[in-house]
Design a protein around this motif. Structure first.
Motif, short mmCIF file in Angstrom:
data_model
loop_
_atom_site.label_atom_id
_atom_site.label_comp_id
_atom_site.label_asym_id
_atom_site.label_seq_id
_atom_site.Cartn_x
_atom_site.Cartn_y
_atom_site.Cartn_z
N ASN A 107 33.00 52.27 37.93
CA ASN A 107 32.75 52.07 39.66
C ASN A 107 33.13 53.44 40.43
OD1 ASN A 107 32.78 49.08 40.55
ND2 ASN A 107 34.04 48.89 38.66
N PRO A 108 32.39 53.88 40.96
CA PRO A 108 32.45 55.07 41.67
C PRO A 108 33.49 54.84 42.84
CG PRO A 108 30.01 54.78 41.61
CD PRO A 108 30.65 53.62 41.15
N VAL A 109 33.50 53.59 43.59
CA VAL A 109 34.65 52.98 44.19
C VAL A 109 34.75 51.69 44.31
CG1 VAL A 109 32.90 53.06 46.51
CG2 VAL A 109 35.49 53.17 46.97
N SER A 110 35.85 51.01 44.22
CA SER A 110 36.32 49.68 44.33
C SER A 110 37.10 49.57 45.58
CB SER A 110 36.85 49.29 43.25
OG SER A 110 36.24 49.40 41.88
N PHE A 111 36.56 48.65 46.12
CA PHE A 111 37.56 48.14 47.64
C PHE A 111 38.35 46.94 47.43
CE2 PHE A 111 33.42 49.92 49.04
CZ PHE A 111 33.98 51.16 49.53
N TRP A 112 39.63 47.20 47.72
CA TRP A 112 40.73 45.88 47.53
C TRP A 112 40.99 45.53 49.17
CZ3 TRP A 112 44.04 45.35 43.03
CH2 TRP A 112 43.52 46.24 41.98
N PHE A 113 40.56 44.31 49.52
CA PHE A 113 40.83 43.81 51.03
C PHE A 113 41.90 43.00 50.87
CE2 PHE A 113 36.15 44.69 50.58
CZ PHE A 113 35.67 45.47 51.52
N CYS A 114 43.08 43.46 51.57
CA CYS A 114 44.33 43.03 51.66
C CYS A 114 44.60 42.19 53.00
CB CYS A 114 45.22 44.22 51.34
SG CYS A 114 45.23 44.90 49.58
N HIS A 115 44.81 40.87 52.79
CA HIS A 115 44.81 39.97 54.02
C HIS A 115 46.25 39.52 54.24
CE1 HIS A 115 40.73 39.78 52.80
NE2 HIS A 115 40.48 39.81 53.94
#
Length: 258
Positions: A107-115
């Motif tokens: 994974n070059p970049v993973s995004f964690w969307f925190c709500h």
């Protein structure tokens, strides 16, 4: 009534364009996952034949591939947020990443969307990996919840490509369209001379099913191996075009940057 399994599979495109000193652009079809981590930690057993959590399968998600490789992923994210003064991101955390395909992933970049508990997006954790086995975390947040498509910035301090200096600024935009389940993450990189690179990953969410898994595998076989092969192929193209090469610096500290 049984709740839906908290993982969606997305089909879409990765786009990348370099503007100078030589133009280099590419666009590839990909698929990726969006996982609701708090819900997944409550029911980690996959109900699908061709997808597993923490076990080998055609497609799989292994929690040890992310964060510090230890413990619950939501607890790691909460620790990052709390250490940076963010205490109201107590809602769902959606992790967007590539899955393991036949046991392999990069994974070059993973995004964690925190709500927040009310569903508003409070912060985004960007987990960046390079091909040298190093990782860095960028935390994107503001004083208020993040509006759809709002621009966020972070100073570049992590070496990713030998054809870019470890200086400059990233600009991020994250877009989600509820009406057609489209998601997009767009990153623009400026060095000291101005805009240099634009890249994005976008796609459409689909409910996980064995049929969908087989469809994406047939369309993009060995996709995660192809990710690494394409990174090196594009590096060769840049070298042929005589784009300046920068020696890898010492790795940055493990502190989160904002």
């Amino acid at each position: 009534m049984e709740s839906a399994f908290p993982v969606q599979i997305c089909t879409g495109t990765v786009m990348h364009k370099r503007l100078r000193p030589a133009v280099n652009a590419f666009r590839y079809g990909v698929f990726f996952l969006r996982l609701q981590l708090r819900a997944l930690e409550q029911q980690p057993q996959s109900r699908f034949r061709w997808f597993s959590v923490n076990r080998f399968n055609l497609l799989a998600f292994h929690m040890k591939d992310h964060a510090d490789g230890k413990g619950r992923l939501s607890a790691w994210a909460d620790q990052i947020l709390h250490a940076n003064g963010i205490h109201d991101a107590d809602g769902e955390i959606t992790l967007q990443c590539f899955p393991r395909v036949l046991g392999y992933v990069f994974n070059p970049v993973s995004f964690w969307f925190c709500h927040r508990a009310d569903g508003a997006l409070r912060a985004v954790i960007c987990e960046v990996n390079n091909t040298f086995g190093e990782k860095h975390i960028y935390l994107l947040a503001d004083e208020q919840p993040l509006g759809n498509g709002v621009q966020l910035q972070a100073r570049k301090i992590f070496h990713v490509s030998p054809f870019c200096e470890t200086t400059g600024q990233y600009r991020f935009r994250f877009i989600r369209r509820e009406q057609d389940a489209r998601v997009a993450a767009r990153i623009e990189y400026d060095d000291v001379a101005g805009p240099l690179i634009t890249t994005s990953v976008s796609g459409q969410e689909h409910a996980m099913s064995d049929r969908r898994i087989l469809q994406v595998f047939a369309r993009y076989p060995l996709m995660t191996l192809a990710v690494v092969w394409r990174i090196h192929w594009q590096a060769l193209r840049l070298w042929i075009k005589r784009v300046p090469f920068f020696t890898k610096p010492l790795p940055p500290s493990q502190e989160v940057s904002r």
